[in-house]
Enzyme design. Structure first.
Site, PDB file in Angstrom:
ATOM      1  N   GLU A  71      -7.836   7.209   8.364  1.00  0.00           N
ATOM      2  CA  GLU A  71      -7.633   7.752   7.022  1.00  0.00           C
ATOM      3  C   GLU A  71      -8.976   8.210   6.435  1.00  0.00           C
ATOM      4  OE1 GLU A  71      -5.053   8.407   5.275  1.00  0.00           O
ATOM      5  OE2 GLU A  71      -3.381   7.144   5.939  1.00  0.00           O
ATOM      6  N   ASP A  86       2.236  13.378   9.958  1.00  0.00           N
ATOM      7  CA  ASP A  86       2.971  14.037   8.875  1.00  0.00           C
ATOM      8  C   ASP A  86       2.022  14.327   7.718  1.00  0.00           C
ATOM      9  OD1 ASP A  86       2.884  11.194   8.369  1.00  0.00           O
ATOM     10  OD2 ASP A  86       4.376  11.481   6.790  1.00  0.00           O
ATOM     11  N   HIS A  92      -1.286   9.044  11.202  1.00  0.00           N
ATOM     12  CA  HIS A  92      -0.032   9.767  10.982  1.00  0.00           C
ATOM     13  C   HIS A  92      -0.267  11.266  11.091  1.00  0.00           C
ATOM     14  CE1 HIS A  92      -1.041  11.078   6.806  1.00  0.00           C
ATOM     15  NE2 HIS A  92      -1.715   9.943   6.768  1.00  0.00           N
ATOM     16  N   GLU A 145       4.434   8.587   7.085  1.00  0.00           N
ATOM     17  CA  GLU A 145       3.501   7.831   6.251  1.00  0.00           C
ATOM     18  C   GLU A 145       3.450   8.380   4.833  1.00  0.00           C
ATOM     19  OE1 GLU A 145      -0.362   6.486   4.465  1.00  0.00           O
ATOM     20  OE2 GLU A 145       0.419   8.513   4.728  1.00  0.00           O
ATOM     21  N   GLU A 146       3.602   9.689   4.702  1.00  0.00           N
ATOM     22  CA  GLU A 146       3.429  10.322   3.405  1.00  0.00           C
ATOM     23  C   GLU A 146       4.655  10.217   2.500  1.00  0.00           C
ATOM     24  OE1 GLU A 146       0.752  11.096   2.280  1.00  0.00           O
ATOM     25  OE2 GLU A 146      -0.601  12.014   3.733  1.00  0.00           O
ATOM     26  N   HIS A 204      -4.604  16.346  -0.034  1.00  0.00           N
ATOM     27  CA  HIS A 204      -3.424  16.666  -0.844  1.00  0.00           C
ATOM     28  C   HIS A 204      -3.656  17.839  -1.804  1.00  0.00           C
ATOM     29  CE1 HIS A 204      -1.190  12.569  -0.264  1.00  0.00           C
ATOM     30  NE2 HIS A 204      -1.871  12.911   0.817  1.00  0.00           N
TER      31      HIS A 204
END
Length: 387
Positions: free
Chosen positions: A171, A76, A74, A142-143, A360
């Protein structure tokens, strides 16, 4: 031989696209340009759902025969938070002291960049065509709610007759250092709300009321105390975790009419969503007896448990990792959910990417040397896969 782009340069181009879900901000354009230039057929597909933002997705493939290896991921990212707290701009793609900074550097634009760089290098060294097929399945959803992304893109691809043999999701799977962990599965996730009904009344006259607060406390303790299981060959024990208790009562002299407690269960392959719900409901009924009035509102979930059994594919990826790092990776099923849960319904899938320590966070970053190592590992996977 013409030189191909490095993972660092691709990652920087991606990081400079502020693609906070649902915005794409040009990230998929970066990938489309690179993949088209290497001979891929590229499709851009937008999916919609009432009450959610439209999401742009990308599917690219080169080759039309088996074996078919797919790289998924992803573009995003989560919001950067306080921009002033970043040492380097969240969307600047700066390199300092050997570290690439930016939102998505680890999760997971860096991993995508490594997969693209490895693929372009492999194709350049092998006549521009694999001995089979390589594809990229990339979403921008995805997030957040994850409804207009991978799950629909897979359905779209299946309707076109696409068949995947194996998939790597980039990931950030590694815990401490590149090569320490391959994720071969994920626990399922199921949330719910435990609701206990009482009778509202004045605290001075408890005999005229029925207080749900002590009852919900007892039920929480009961449901927490007995394990759901003791784990399995590939998974740790399932875990029920209460996350809040609420009565919606601002007064100190009123017994509330209802108490609610939110919870989440991360469950292993001893259960399906339905058998898990039945087990919890059975235990709740036994704890309530004939006195406590309680029920559970189960929340929708698309996070089923899955596992890719160790075998030829995990061995192949592990060999590529060992060649570059000298490490034998642990095959692990810990952590949260990812889009691999959707892909597992179509083919064998593993997750292997960068080190996840700063994902994150403010100042999300990855060593440039890790980008080089991951690119070399993916390159080794391709060489072995199409040998």
């Amino acid at each position: 031989m013409t030189s191909t782009p490095t993972a660092l340069s691709i990652a920087q181009d991606l990081l400079r696209c502020p693609s906070v879900t649902p915005a794409d901000a040009g990230a998929l354009d970066v990938l489309e340009t690179l993949l088209k230039g290497a001979g891929f057929t590229v499709h851009r597909v937008t999916f919609s759902e009432p009450g959610t933002a439209d999401i742009d997705n990308l599917y690219a493939r080169i080759g039309n025969t088996s074996p078919h290896l797919c790289f998924a991921g992803h573009t995003d990212v989560v919001p950067p938070g306080d921009a002033s707290a970043w040492t380097h701009g969240a969307f600047a793609g700066d390199v300092a002291d050997g570290l690439l900074y930016g939102r998505g550097a680890v999760d997971m634009k860096g991993g995508i960049a490594c997969a693209v760089a490895a693929t372009l290098d492999y194709l350049a060294a092998n006549g521009g065509q694999p001995k089979g097929s390589i594809s990229f399945l990339i979403t921008g959803d995805e997030e957040d709610v994850a409804v207009n992304g991978t799950v629909k893109l897979l359905q779209w691809a299946a309707e076109r007759g696409e068949q995947f043999d194996h998939c790597i999701v980039g990931e950030p799977s590694n815990v401490e250092t590149i090569g320490d962990t391959i994720k071969i599965g994920r626990r399922g996730s199921q949330s719910g709300v435990l609701i206990v009904d009482g009778v509202q009344g004045h605290v001075a006259y408890p005999h005229r009321a029925a207080n749900p607060v002590p009852d919900i406390a007892r039920l929480i303790t009961t449901l927490n105390d007995e394990p759901l299981d003791h784990g399995s060959a590939q998974f740790q024990p399932s875990n029920l975790e209460f996350t809040s208790v609420d009565v919606g009562n601002p007064a100190t002299n009123v017994i509330p009419a209802q108490a609610r407690a939110k919870f989440n269960i991360r469950f292993n392959d001893h259960h399906t969503q339905e058998t898990l719900k039945a087990l919890v409901e059975q235990r709740l009924a036994a704890a309530c007896g004939n006195r406590i009035r309680a029920h559970i509102e189960w929340l929708p979930s698309n996070a089923d448990v899955f596992v890719t059994k160790p075998g030829a594919f995990t061995d192949l990826v592990g060999a590529a990792i060992a060649e570059v790092t000298g490490r034998t990776p642990e095959l692990n099923t810990g952590g949260g959910t990812s889009d691999a849960r959707f892909i597992a319904k179509y083919c064998q899938v593993v997750e292997f990417g960068l080190v996840g320590q700063t994902m994150h966070q403010i100042d999300e970053r990855t060593p440039v040397s890790d980008l080089d190592k991951l690119t070399a590992i993916y390159r080794g996977v391709l060489q072995r896969y199409f040998a």
